[in-house]
Design an enzyme around this catalytic site. Structure first.
Site, short mmCIF file in Angstrom:
data_model
loop_
_atom_site.label_atom_id
_atom_site.label_comp_id
_atom_site.label_asym_id
_atom_site.label_seq_id
_atom_site.Cartn_x
_atom_site.Cartn_y
_atom_site.Cartn_z
N CYS A 105 -16.21 -9.55 5.64
CA CYS A 105 -15.67 -8.13 5.28
C CYS A 105 -14.43 -8.29 4.48
CB CYS A 105 -15.26 -7.25 6.49
SG CYS A 105 -14.38 -5.92 6.31
N CYS A 162 -19.13 -6.60 3.71
CA CYS A 162 -18.85 -5.05 4.08
C CYS A 162 -17.41 -5.12 3.23
CB CYS A 162 -18.25 -5.14 5.50
SG CYS A 162 -17.48 -3.76 6.39
N CYS A 215 -19.54 1.80 8.50
CA CYS A 215 -18.68 0.83 9.78
C CYS A 215 -17.53 1.93 10.03
CB CYS A 215 -18.43 -0.49 9.18
SG CYS A 215 -17.33 -1.21 10.61
N CYS A 219 0.45 5.03 6.89
CA CYS A 219 -0.59 4.51 8.38
C CYS A 219 0.57 3.90 9.22
CB CYS A 219 -1.69 3.73 8.17
SG CYS A 219 -2.74 4.28 6.76
N CYS A 269 0.77 -1.16 -0.26
CA CYS A 269 0.06 0.13 -0.12
C CYS A 269 0.72 1.16 0.13
CB CYS A 269 -0.92 -0.08 0.94
SG CYS A 269 -1.84 1.50 1.02
N ARG A 323 -18.08 -3.22 18.05
CA ARG A 323 -17.36 -4.47 17.69
C ARG A 323 -16.05 -4.39 18.45
NH1 ARG A 323 -20.74 -6.71 13.09
NH2 ARG A 323 -21.62 -4.91 12.24
N CYS A 332 0.15 0.19 10.30
CA CYS A 332 -0.03 -0.99 9.38
C CYS A 332 1.03 -1.63 8.85
CB CYS A 332 -0.87 -0.21 8.24
SG CYS A 332 -1.52 -1.39 7.24
N1 SAM Z 1 -6.49 0.33 3.11
C1 SAM Z 1 -8.02 0.64 3.63
C2 SAM Z 1 -8.04 1.61 4.75
O1 SAM Z 1 -7.15 1.97 5.06
O2 SAM Z 1 -9.01 2.07 4.85
C3 SAM Z 1 -8.54 -0.67 4.22
C4 SAM Z 1 -7.88 -1.73 4.88
S1 SAM Z 1 -7.30 -1.18 6.64
C5 SAM Z 1 -6.25 -2.36 7.08
C6 SAM Z 1 -8.41 -1.12 7.79
C7 SAM Z 1 -8.36 -0.83 9.04
O3 SAM Z 1 -7.55 -1.81 9.76
C8 SAM Z 1 -7.61 0.35 9.56
O4 SAM Z 1 -8.33 1.62 9.31
C9 SAM Z 1 -7.20 0.27 10.71
O5 SAM Z 1 -8.33 0.92 11.73
C10 SAM Z 1 -7.02 -1.29 11.18
N2 SAM Z 1 -5.83 -1.84 11.35
C11 SAM Z 1 -4.89 -1.95 10.40
N3 SAM Z 1 -3.80 -2.20 11.00
C12 SAM Z 1 -3.85 -2.36 12.20
C13 SAM Z 1 -2.97 -2.87 13.50
N4 SAM Z 1 -1.82 -2.98 13.44
N5 SAM Z 1 -3.67 -2.78 14.50
C14 SAM Z 1 -4.97 -2.61 14.66
N6 SAM Z 1 -5.65 -2.27 13.72
C15 SAM Z 1 -5.35 -2.01 12.58
C1 DTB Z 2 -11.50 -2.96 11.62
O1 DTB Z 2 -11.93 -1.61 12.40
N1 DTB Z 2 -10.62 -3.77 12.11
C2 DTB Z 2 -10.47 -4.95 11.07
C3 DTB Z 2 -11.48 -4.43 10.01
N2 DTB Z 2 -11.79 -3.11 10.64
C4 DTB Z 2 -10.96 -4.20 8.80
C5 DTB Z 2 -9.12 -4.80 10.64
C6 DTB Z 2 -7.93 -5.13 11.73
C7 DTB Z 2 -6.67 -5.35 11.33
C8 DTB Z 2 -5.66 -5.77 11.92
C9 DTB Z 2 -4.51 -5.83 11.40
C10 DTB Z 2 -4.09 -6.84 10.41
O2 DTB Z 2 -4.55 -8.18 10.83
O3 DTB Z 2 -3.69 -6.54 9.48
FE1 SF4 Z 3 -2.93 1.19 3.32
FE2 SF4 Z 3 -2.87 -0.09 6.00
FE3 SF4 Z 3 -3.32 2.51 5.66
FE4 SF4 Z 3 -5.06 0.81 4.72
S1 SF4 Z 3 -4.42 1.09 6.89
S2 SF4 Z 3 -4.42 2.81 3.97
S3 SF4 Z 3 -4.00 -0.80 3.93
S4 SF4 Z 3 -1.18 1.61 5.03
#
Ligand code: SAM
Ligand code: DTB
Ligand code: SF4
Length: 331
Positions: A100, A132, A192, A60, A56, A264, A63
């Site tokens: 989802c 979702c 959501c 973030c 990506c 959730r 992430c």
């Molecule tokens: N790329 C899209 C976005 O950022 O909206 C969708 C996928 S992103 C992985 C979805 C959500 O996962 C993020 O908004 C964040 O709240 C959650 N997330 C990602 N990495 C995480 C982590 N290490 N711990 C907890 N939540 C996480």
């Molecule tokens: C949300 O708030 N939590 C979920 C879902 N929406 C997409 C994702 C959590 C991701 C945790 C990190 C991972 O497994 O990559």
């Molecule tokens: Fe990309 Fe992760 Fe940010 Fe979603 S949360 S926009 S997958 S870097």
């Protein structure tokens, strides 16, 4: 006692007074409100699938899928429609009623990948699952197309307060996030949106995040509360873990401020005892993700969750019960 009203006129003092109560008083109030709007022993079981992992362009800080950080996650192309349908079939068999699909995209683009995602939505929705999507920023037109394909909800987290947002992400801003939520509402797709605790934010940031959501004209139908899963290689790799009490406090406050929404209990359950999770359900959480993987990180096993449901006498919530909920303010 009179049923609590749904309000969008919360201010910081109101929210702060709720959040800062002694924990057991807070849980008691949340639990009472929870019972006004929801079946207390019913918990929705949901499944996540990463349909496009890693690579990506965003930054973030939490992430593992951001291309710029060196994590164990390697980039993959979009899964095929068949692979997704197979995973959804398995999820349904395991008792999930909501599926989802996540993509490590900054935004949805009008290309063949999107056409394939529309097909995934259509086929999974035909299975009777609530579908979702969480695919990054999306326009109203794209959301309308997803709605027409059968999308029930769009996940787009505000993640934290507007004040703290810039400390975590620099490649987009809070208004970008709110715009996609607005597009989602306009396309008649349920929202959501929630966030993450444990990223170094203050209590004030947590309260402000909940205020952002609870002040929307219509509350998000679904509010995921995640504990940071700290990932080696990301800027937040050394964050101290959040305590379960903080999750309980956050869930209870969300429940009180957004009584009709699904709250959730999302990422972070592997670090929580069954007793702590029980307290989260008591405080108003009514959904979990099941299966041993979230998007890229571990989650409790099916067996552990079956044990938890059996010990607590919980039963899974059927799909599409949201029709009975109304997240608009009452007057
Ligand atoms: N790329 C899209 C976005 O950022 O909206 C969708 C996928 S992103 C992985 C979805 C959500 O996962 C993020 O908004 C964040 O709240 C959650 N997330 C990602 N990495 C995480 C982590 N290490 N711990 C907890 N939540 C996480
Ligand atoms: C949300 O708030 N939590 C979920 C879902 N929406 C997409 C994702 C959590 C991701 C945790 C990190 C991972 O497994 O990559
Ligand atoms: Fe990309 Fe992760 Fe940010 Fe979603 S949360 S926009 S997958 S870097």
């Amino acid at each position: 006692m009179e049923i609590s009203k749904i309000r969008s006129d919360w201010n910081f003092e109101d929210a702060s007074a709720i959040y800062n109560q002694p924990l057991l008083t807070l849980v008691y109030e949340a639990s009472r409100i929870h019972r006004d709007y929801h079946e207390p022993n019913e918990v929705q079981v949901c499944t996540l699938l990463s349909v496009k992992t890693g690579g990506c362009p965003e930054d973030c800080g939490y992430c593992p899928q951001a291309a710029r950080y060196h994590t164990d996650v390697s980039a993959q192309n979009l899964l095929s429609v068949d692979e997704v349908v197979t995973a959804a079939t398995r999820a349904k068999q395991a008792g999930s009623t909501r599926f989802c699909m996540g993509a490590a995209w900054r935004e949805v683009k009008d290309n063949t990948d999107f056409d394939n995602v529309l097909e995934m939505i259509s086929q999974v929705s035909d299975m009777g699952l609530e579908v979702c999507g969480t695919l990054g920023m999306a326009t109203e037109n794209q959301l309308q197309k997803m709605k027409a394909a059968g999308l029930h909800a769009y996940n787009h987290n505000v993640d934290t307060s507007e004040d703290f947002y810039g400390d975590i992400i620099s490649t987009r801003n809070y208004d970008d996030r709110l715009e996609t939520l607005n597009n989602t509402r306009n396309a008649n797709v349920t929202i959501c949106s929630g966030g993450i605790i444990g990223m170094g934010e203050s209590d004030m940031d947590r309260i402000k995040m909940l205020l952002t959501l609870a002040r929307l004209d219509k509350h998000p139908e679904s509010v995921p509360i995640n504990a940071l899963v700290s990932i080696e290689g990301t800027p937040l790799e050394n964050q101290a873990p959040v305590s379960s009490w903080e999750m309980v406090r956050m869930i209870a406050t969300a429940r009180i401020m957004m009584p009709a929404s699904m709250v959730r209990l999302s990422a972070g359950r592997t670090e929580m005892s069954p007793e702590a999770q029980a307290l989260c359900f008591m405080a108003g959480a009514n959904s979990i993700f099941s299966g041993d993987k979230l998007l890229t990180t571990p989650n409790p096993s099916l067996g552990e969750d079956e044990q938890l449901f059996s010990d607590l006498g919980l039963y899974p919530r059927p799909a599409y019960r949201t029709e009975k909920m109304n997240c608009s303010p009452t007057n």
